[in-house]
Enzyme design. Structure first.
Site, PDB file in Angstrom:
ATOM      1  N   CYS A  10       0.832  -1.202   0.000  1.00 32.01           N
ATOM      2  CA  CYS A  10       0.000   0.000   0.000  1.00 32.01           C
ATOM      3  C   CYS A  10       0.873   1.263   0.000  1.00 32.01           C
ATOM      4  O   CYS A  10       1.401   1.636  -1.030  1.00 32.01           O
ATOM      5  CB  CYS A  10      -0.991  -0.047   1.160  1.00 32.01           C
ATOM      6  SG  CYS A  10      -2.438   0.972   0.828  1.00 32.01           S
ATOM      7  N   GLU A  29      -1.242  -9.117   3.062  1.00 33.66           N
ATOM      8  CA  GLU A  29      -1.035  -9.718   4.397  1.00 33.66           C
ATOM      9  C   GLU A  29      -2.332 -10.193   5.039  1.00 33.66           C
ATOM     10  O   GLU A  29      -2.327 -11.086   5.876  1.00 33.66           O
ATOM     11  CB  GLU A  29      -0.304  -8.738   5.332  1.00 33.66           C
ATOM     12  CG  GLU A  29      -1.068  -7.482   5.751  1.00 33.66           C
ATOM     13  CD  GLU A  29      -0.864  -6.298   4.827  1.00 33.66           C
ATOM     14  OE1 GLU A  29      -0.526  -6.516   3.642  1.00 33.66           O
ATOM     15  OE2 GLU A  29      -1.044  -5.142   5.274  1.00 33.66           O
ATOM     16  N   HIS A  85      -3.423  -4.972   0.318  1.00 30.58           N
ATOM     17  CA  HIS A  85      -2.760  -5.539   1.499  1.00 30.58           C
ATOM     18  C   HIS A  85      -2.831  -7.063   1.453  1.00 30.58           C
ATOM     19  O   HIS A  85      -3.749  -7.653   2.041  1.00 30.58           O
ATOM     20  CB  HIS A  85      -3.458  -5.062   2.778  1.00 30.58           C
ATOM     21  CG  HIS A  85      -3.263  -3.606   3.062  1.00 30.58           C
ATOM     22  ND1 HIS A  85      -2.203  -3.128   3.801  1.00 30.58           N
ATOM     23  CD2 HIS A  85      -3.994  -2.528   2.703  1.00 30.58           C
ATOM     24  CE1 HIS A  85      -2.294  -1.807   3.896  1.00 30.58           C
ATOM     25  NE2 HIS A  85      -3.371  -1.419   3.234  1.00 30.58           N
TER      26      HIS A  85
HETATM   27  N1  GLN Z   1      -1.939   6.695   2.978  1.00 32.26           N
HETATM   28  C1  GLN Z   1      -2.086   5.945   1.776  1.00 32.26           C
HETATM   29  C2  GLN Z   1      -3.473   6.081   1.167  1.00 32.26           C
HETATM   30  O1  GLN Z   1      -4.400   6.463   1.844  1.00 32.26           O
HETATM   31  C3  GLN Z   1      -1.766   4.502   1.986  1.00 32.26           C
HETATM   32  C4  GLN Z   1      -2.729   3.788   2.881  1.00 32.26           C
HETATM   33  C5  GLN Z   1      -2.217   2.497   3.399  1.00 32.26           C
HETATM   34  O2  GLN Z   1      -1.007   2.243   3.391  1.00 32.26           O
HETATM   35  N2  GLN Z   1      -3.079   1.653   3.897  1.00 32.26           N
HETATM   36  O3  GLN Z   1      -3.664   5.808   0.013  1.00 32.26           O
END
Ligand code: GLN
Length: 543
Positions: free
Chosen positions: A386, A517, A515
């Site tokens: 992400c 994970e 994600h």
């Molecule tokens: N801050 C980034 C976004 O909102 C990444 C979010 C995250 O890593 N879950 O896109």
């Protein structure tokens, strides 16, 4: 009629109620039953999504996009099954629906009161979640510890359920037995107090799981049995363990699942425990170590380091490594360090692989970008999750495409090169200050490029992964990035969103907008984490 098992905590929080709940579920599952688990959190927040990770720990995202507690992640990993929105509730969520129903005349003009309407709502939610999952056993973990003002109404719901269905409800108390250093003796009194607290709520525990540094000895088992009014063989030792998977194994050594079934008058359907244990023991015997660094910023709370904010990432790395026959030696790297002392980034050379997990906001960003530049230039396996993908894109734009001030508009709204920018619908929501549960959340499909490492890992072009973000790779920069060699390895089916980036030619450089994970399971490692671990293992063998 399904059976309901309530798991409550006594004396201390943080003694492993989530792991105990997951373990009980696993043992019953291994006996051939369908099991689901529910988490009740006593806070007012409607979900965990609006809380700071250092305060709350990880926000675990479900397939259907709920932002829940990390325990839901434990249930999914242990039970190897998806858990959905209905299986998570907070005080805020319960009250919100009661108030909304009242506003819609849903109570037919009655006076709506805390009792009975709140416990009734809790019970209705438990039953609904159980029905949806078609489970034989529904294990409900009540957050916090007994005796707290906050969870009284949940205990009342548990009591009422037992009152209505006495043969189908079971209570388990997980409590702590301290061994004060100056006394050198394990003390039972705090647990006795915890039991009197649940008794005051009208509940008598059927089992006590006695957490402590050491296993319970005979005299203390007897004492607890007499003073807590619990059968001696229903008091189960739960000593500290080196490996969390020893928890279910220890429970089973004390025949916990057999005793639970007997108490509920049910016959076991099968017993696959030995088979499962064999696989776990195989993992526990692995010796080959790979050293993985997690570059993050949500580690410190006061004087203590708690990696709870990255719990699924940590487990996914461990599971990926185990699946390739090695053990992950994890180290936390605070990205602030590389901002204060850029030369320190060289220490990364000693690692076999680096992960930059998700995150929000400005702090620690430049340190993470520095670490990413270092792994790219030094061929160190990299997995960006992400924010880790977005920052890798920024690093590539700055140092390969010559866009020196490239950035995300989350960090610098005025940047000349907004290679990462806000998803347009998200901008509308933020304008209206609609922050709660409004990110791009839950499972979304993605199509992989057949030349990519990701395709090699997943062995299929169509995948689905869970998301939690507001920003995305800016499509107007796609061409410039691709021209300099960035591979857009995964796109949304309409090709509008970049979901995975890779750098071909690098041993392993993969960044995912999602994600992965959240979908790794104890005995079913996630394909990307497995591929990353494989690359890290190769590096460790070369050294
Ligand atoms: N801050 C980034 C976004 O909102 C990444 C979010 C995250 O890593 N879950 O896109």
């Amino acid at each position: 009629m399904p059976k309901y098992i309530f798991v409550m905590g006594g004396v201390l929080s943080g003694i492993g109620k989530g792991i105990a709940t997951s373990s009980i579920g696993k043992l019953l599952q291994l006996r051939g039953f369908r099991v689901t688990a529910i988490k009740i959190d006593p806070y007012i927040n409607v979900d965990a999504g609006t809380m700071n990770p250092t305060e709350h720990g990880e926000v675990f995202v479900t397939e259907d996009g709920d932002e829940t507690d990390q325990d839901i992640g434990n249930y999914e990993r242990f039970l190897d099954t998806n858990i959905y929105r209905d299986n998570y509730m907070t005080t805020g969520r319960v009250y919100l629906s009661v108030i909304e129903r009242e506003r819609n005349l849903g109570y037919g003009g009655k006076c709506v009161e805390v009792v009975p309407h709140i416990p009734e709502e809790v019970m209705a939610r438990i039953k609904k979640a159980g029905k949806k999952s078609k489970a034989d056993f529904i294990i409900i973990e009540i957050g916090g510890t007994v005796g707290e003002y906050q969870n009284i109404l949940f205990l009342e719901a548990a009591r009422l359920m037992h009152y209505r269905y006495p043969n189908d409800v079971l209570f388990i108390l997980l409590s702590y037995l301290p061994i004060p250093k100056n006394l050198g003796e394990m003390k039972t009194k705090p647990t006795q107090h915890a039991v009197s607290q649940v008794n005051a709520a009208g509940i008598q525990p059927d089992f006590i799981l006695a957490r402590g540094e050491l296993p319970l000895d005979k005299p203390r088992k007897e004492k607890l049995s007499i003073f807590c009014n619990v059968k001696k063989d229903h008091i189960i030792s739960a000593p500290d363990v080196k490996h969390i998977l020893d928890v279910p194994i220890n429970f089973e050594n004390e025949k916990l699942s057999e005793k639970i079934l007997k108490n509920l008058n049910i016959k076991s359907r099968t017993n696959k425990f030995s088979e499962w244990k064999k696989q776990i023991r195989k993992y526990q015997r692995l010796k080959k170590i790979v050293k993985i660094g997690i570059v993050g910023k949500y580690f410190a709370t006061g004087d203590f380091i708690l990696p709870d904010a990255y719990i699924s990432v940590i487990n996914a790395i461990k599971e990926g490594c185990n699946a390739c026959g090695c053990v992950a030696q994890l180290e936390w790297i605070d990205s602030d360090i590389y901002e204060k002392n850029p030369l320190k980034v060289k220490e990364i050379y000693a690692y076999d692989g680096i992960v930059v997990p998700g995150g929000f906001g400005k702090r620690g960003i430049e340190g993470k970008i520095r670490a990413i530049q270092y792994v790219r230039e030094n061929n160190i396996p990299y997995l960006g999750l992400c924010y880790g993908m977005q920052l890798a894109t920024i690093e590539f734009a700055r140092n390969i495409c010559g866009m020196k001030e490239a950035n995300s508009t989350e960090i610098d709204p005025e940047t000349k090169f907004p290679v990462i920018h806000i998803i347009s619908e998200q901008a509308e929501l933020l304008k209206k200050k609609q922050y709660g549960n409004t990110m791009r959340l839950g499972a979304w499909p993605c199509v992989l490029d057949k030349s990519s490492k990701s395709f090699q890992a997943y062995k299929t072009t169509k995948i689905s992964e869970r998301h939690r973000h507001r920003y995305e790779l800016n499509n107007s920069f796609r061409e410039a990035l691709v021209k300099k060699g960035l591979l857009l390895a995964g796109l949304s089916p309409d090709k509008n969103l970049v979901e995975i980036i890779e750098i071909p030619g690098h041993p392993f450089f993969v960044g995912t907008q999602f994600h992965p994970e959240f979908k790794s399971r104890i005995l079913r490692a996630h394909p990307l984490f497995k591929a990353f671990a494989e690359a890290a293992k190769k590096r460790s063998e070369k050294k």
